[in-house]
Design an enzyme around this catalytic site. Structure first.
Site: not given
Ligand code: C5P
Length: 414
Positions: A214, A283, A293, A309-310, A327, A341, A345
Site C-alpha cells: 500500500n 488486511d 515467477k 492477522p490483526d 490508527f 473501531k 478492537k
C-alpha cells in the site's frame, strides 16, 4: 521528590563509573539520585576501581556493585542483558576519553560497554578528562559519532583540573547532573515508559518478484517514534519496508510481511507499557506464494486472498495488555468508523485521519482526530513532526489517566 503527575518515579538508573579522578564525585551523585527516589545500580570499569572502591558505591547505593562481565554469581542474578533491560536510563559519570572511544566503536569488552550496547534506554554521559584529551580531534570525533546516535552529553565544564591545568574537561558537579536528569524529566511525560510502535506498509508476496502492498511511507509512525523518544520513552520501532532513517536512540526491527510484524510485535510485548499500531498492515494476503515467477499464460488471473492477522486486535486482547493505540485511515465517515473501531478492537485511544490519493499517505503534513472512550481531540493540519509531538502529549495524558484508573492494564509484566 518531584511532584509531577506525569512523572513516574522512582526511576531505575544504571550509573556507570569509569576511570578518572572525578569518580569520587559519583558517590555524591548516587546519594542525590536516591534522594529523588531513583534506584541506582552502579557498574564500575576496572580502572574506576583504582580510584574508588566498589564498597563505597555499595554503601551509598544500597546494592552490590557490578564490575565484571565474567562474574558467574552476579551474572546468574542479573546478567548484562538483564541489567540493560532493567535500566530506564544509563548514566555514565565520569565518562573517560577511553570509554567514549570504546562506546563510539561499539566495543563490548567489559560489563559497562556491553550493557551500553545492549540497552534500549537512553544513554547519557558526563565526560571528565584533561583539557587536551577533551580537545583532541579523536575525542571530538567520538563525541560527534555518539551524538549522532542519540547519546546525550552533559558537560564537560571548564575550570581547574586535577592535573593542575585549567580548561574544558571537568565533570559537572553531582548536583548539576542530577538537576539535568530531573529537569528534562519534567518535560518528558513518558520518561522510562516502554513503547512499541509499528510503522510503514507490509508486503505480502505473490511470487518471488511481486507483492501486494500500500501507499504508506512510514513518515507518521517514524515521527511518532521520535516524539515518543523525546518524551522519554524507551522506543522499539517495528517497521515495514520504508526509505527512512532510524530516529537516533530508537531500537528498530525491520520486517516485510504482516506475519513477521505480528511475530516481532509479540516478541516485544514483554515489559511493554504502550503499543501503537501506526503501520498500514495488509488486511488480506495471498493464500499462497508461488515458488516461481507467475507466467502470463492466460488472459485472466484470479488471486485468492485470506485475512492477515490483526496485530492491533491481538495486542488489545492480551490478558495483561499495554495501553493500546490504533490508527484509522478512513476514506469516508471518519469519526463514526473510527469510534466503531475503538470499541470493536477494545482500544484505549485511536488516531483517525481521512485518506485519499492527495491526503495523509506519503505527505509531509497531516491532521488527526483523536478519540478515546469518553473524549475526543482534534489536531490541526501541520507537519508530521509537530503533529506527532501533539499526539504524544495527548497519549501521555491518556496513558497516565488510564493507569491511575485501571492500574492492572499496564505495565505488562516483563
Ligand atoms: O481495521 P483497520 O485496518 O482499519 O485498523 C487500522 C488499525 O489496525 C491500525 O492501527 C493498524 O496498524 C492496525 N492493523 C493491524 N493488523 C492488521 C490490520 C490493521 O494491526 N492486519
Amino acid at each position: 521528590m518531584i511532584e509531577a503527575a506525569s512523572q513516574p518515579s522512582p526511576r531505575r538508573i544504571l550509573l556507570g563509573v569509569t576511570g578518572g579522578i572525578a569518580a569520587y564525585k559519583a558517590a555524591e551523585l548516587v546519594r542525590r539520585l536516591r534522594e529523588r527516589g531513583a534506584e541506582v545500580q552502579v557498574v564500575m570499569t576496572a580502572a574506576a576501581t583504582r580510584f574508588v572502591t566498589p564498597l563505597t558505591f555499595q554503601a551509598v547505593s544500597g546494592r552490590p556493585v557490578r564490575t565484571d562481565l565474567w562474574d558467574d554469581a552476579a551474572e546468574a542474578a542479573m546478567g548484562h542483558i538483564e541489567l540493560a533491560r532493567w535500566a530506564e536510563l544509563v548514566l555514565v559519570a565520569p565518562a573517560s576519553a577511553d570509554f567514549l572511544a570504546r562506546l563510539a566503536t561499539g566495543r563490548a569488552d567489559d560489563l559497562l560497554a556491553t550493557t551500553c550496547l545492549a540497552t534500549v534506554a537512553p544513554v547519557w554521559l558526563a565526560p571528565a578528562m584533561n583539557r587536551s584529551m577533551w580537545a583532541n580531534a579523536a575525542t571530538q570525533a567520538n563525541v560527534a559519532t555518539l551524538g549522532d546516535r542519540g547519546v546525550r552529553l552533559l558537560g564537560p565544564a571548564s575550570g581547574e583540573q586535577a592535573c593542575g591545568e585549567t580548561g574544558e574537561g571537568r565533570m559537572l558537579e553531582a548536583e548539576e547532573i542530577c538537576a539535568a536528569v530531573y529537569a528534562t524529566e519534567l518535560q518528558r511525560p513518558l520518561a522510562g515508559v516502554r513503547l512499541v510502535i509499528t510503522a510503514g506498509p507490509t508486503r505480502e508476496p505473490l511470487d518471488p518478484v511481486r507483492f501486494i502492498s500500500n501507499r504508506s511511507s512510514g513518515k507518521m509512525g517514524f515521527a511518532v517514534a521520535a516524539a515518543a523518544r523525546d518524551a522519554g520513552a524507551v522506543v522499539t520501532l517495528i517497521s515495514g519496508p520504508v526509505a527512512l532513517p532510524t530516529p537516533p536512540g530508537v531500537r528498530r526491527v525491520d520486517v516485510e510481511t504482516a506475519a513477521q510484524m505480528y511475530q516481532e510485535v509479540h516478541a516485544a510485548m514483554a515489559g511493554a507499557d504502550v503499543y501503537i499500531g501506526a503501520a498500514a498492515v495488509a488486511d488480506y494476503r495471498p493464500t499462497c506464494c508461488a515458488s516461481n515467477k507467475i507466467k502470463k499464460t492466460s488472459d485472466r488471473l484470479d488471486l485468492s486472498l485470506e485475512r492477515a492477522p490483526d496485530i492491533l486486535a491481538s495486542v488489545a486482547a492480551l490478558d495483561r495488555r499495554p495501553f493500546t493505540v490504533g490508527f484509522a485511515a478512513e476514506t469516508t465517515d471518519v469519526e463514526r468508523n473510527a469510534r466503531d473501531k475503538l470499541a470493536r478492537k477494545r482500544l484505549d485511544l485511536i488516531a483517525a485521519n481521512e485518506v485519499g490519493s492527495d491526503r495523509a499517505f506519503d505527505r509531509e503534513d497531516n491532521a488527526l482526530l483523536l478519540l478515546w472512550p469518553d473524549g475526543r481531540r482534534e489536531l490541526s493540519l501541520q507537519s508530521k513532526a509537530d503533529l506527532a509531538r501533539e499526539f504524544i502529549a495527548v497519549l501521555a495524558e491518556r496513558y497516565h489517566e488510564t493507569r491511575r484508573a485501571r492500574p492492572k492494564l499496564a505495565p505488562v509484566a516483563s
